[in-house]
Design a protein around this motif. Structure first.
Motif, short mmCIF file in Angstrom:
data_model
loop_
_atom_site.label_atom_id
_atom_site.label_comp_id
_atom_site.label_asym_id
_atom_site.label_seq_id
_atom_site.Cartn_x
_atom_site.Cartn_y
_atom_site.Cartn_z
N LYS A 1 -11.82 -6.42 0.40
CA LYS A 1 -10.58 -5.86 -0.14
C LYS A 1 -9.61 -5.57 0.99
CE LYS A 1 -12.65 -3.48 -4.04
NZ LYS A 1 -12.84 -2.18 -4.68
N LYS B 1 -7.16 -3.20 2.91
CA LYS B 1 -7.06 -1.75 3.07
C LYS B 1 -5.60 -1.33 3.16
CE LYS B 1 -11.44 -0.66 5.25
NZ LYS B 1 -12.08 -0.02 6.40
N THR B 2 -5.30 -0.16 2.62
CA THR B 2 -3.98 0.45 2.78
C THR B 2 -3.88 1.01 4.19
OG1 THR B 2 -3.84 1.01 0.46
CG2 THR B 2 -2.49 2.30 1.95
N LYS C 1 0.54 5.39 3.96
CA LYS C 1 0.33 6.23 2.77
C LYS C 1 0.81 7.66 3.00
CE LYS C 1 -4.61 6.88 3.56
NZ LYS C 1 -5.93 6.46 3.09
N LYS D 1 5.47 -2.83 0.53
CA LYS D 1 4.48 -3.07 -0.52
C LYS D 1 3.55 -4.23 -0.18
CE LYS D 1 7.43 -2.87 -4.09
NZ LYS D 1 7.88 -2.87 -5.48
N PRO E 1 -0.79 -2.56 -0.16
CA PRO E 1 -1.08 -3.66 -1.08
C PRO E 1 -1.63 -3.19 -2.43
CG PRO E 1 -2.76 -3.54 0.61
CD PRO E 1 -1.69 -2.56 1.00
N ASN E 2 -2.25 -2.02 -2.46
CA ASN E 2 -2.83 -1.53 -3.72
C ASN E 2 -1.90 -0.55 -4.42
OD1 ASN E 2 -5.19 -2.93 -3.02
ND2 ASN E 2 -5.83 -1.23 -1.74
#
Length: 66
Positions: A3, A5-6, A11, A59, A64-65
């Motif tokens: 996956k 990662k942010t 964040k 974004k 990405p999430n």
């Protein structure tokens, strides 16, 4: 495939609204307040929405999430 990662720094600095816009803090409030007018200091409070091009980059690469 793992996956995505942010980015942790992103964040803390950005927030995505329900409509997909990106909010960030106003720039220009870290230091040097003596040079700025009271009106400037007042207007830089709170958050602002990023321009579409900048928001798209945030974004895509940093949240990405989001």
């Amino acid at each position: 495939m793992p996956k995505m990662k942010t980015k942790s720094a992103a964040k803390k600095r950005f927030k995505i609204t329900g409509t997909g816009k990106v909010l960030s803090a106003q720039a220009g409030k870290r230091h040097g307040m003596i040079k700025r007018t009271n009106k400037q200091i007042r207007n830089h409070r709170g958050t602002m929405t990023l321009f579409e091009g900048d928001a798209a980059n945030v974004k895509k690469y940093f949240l990405p999430n989001g």
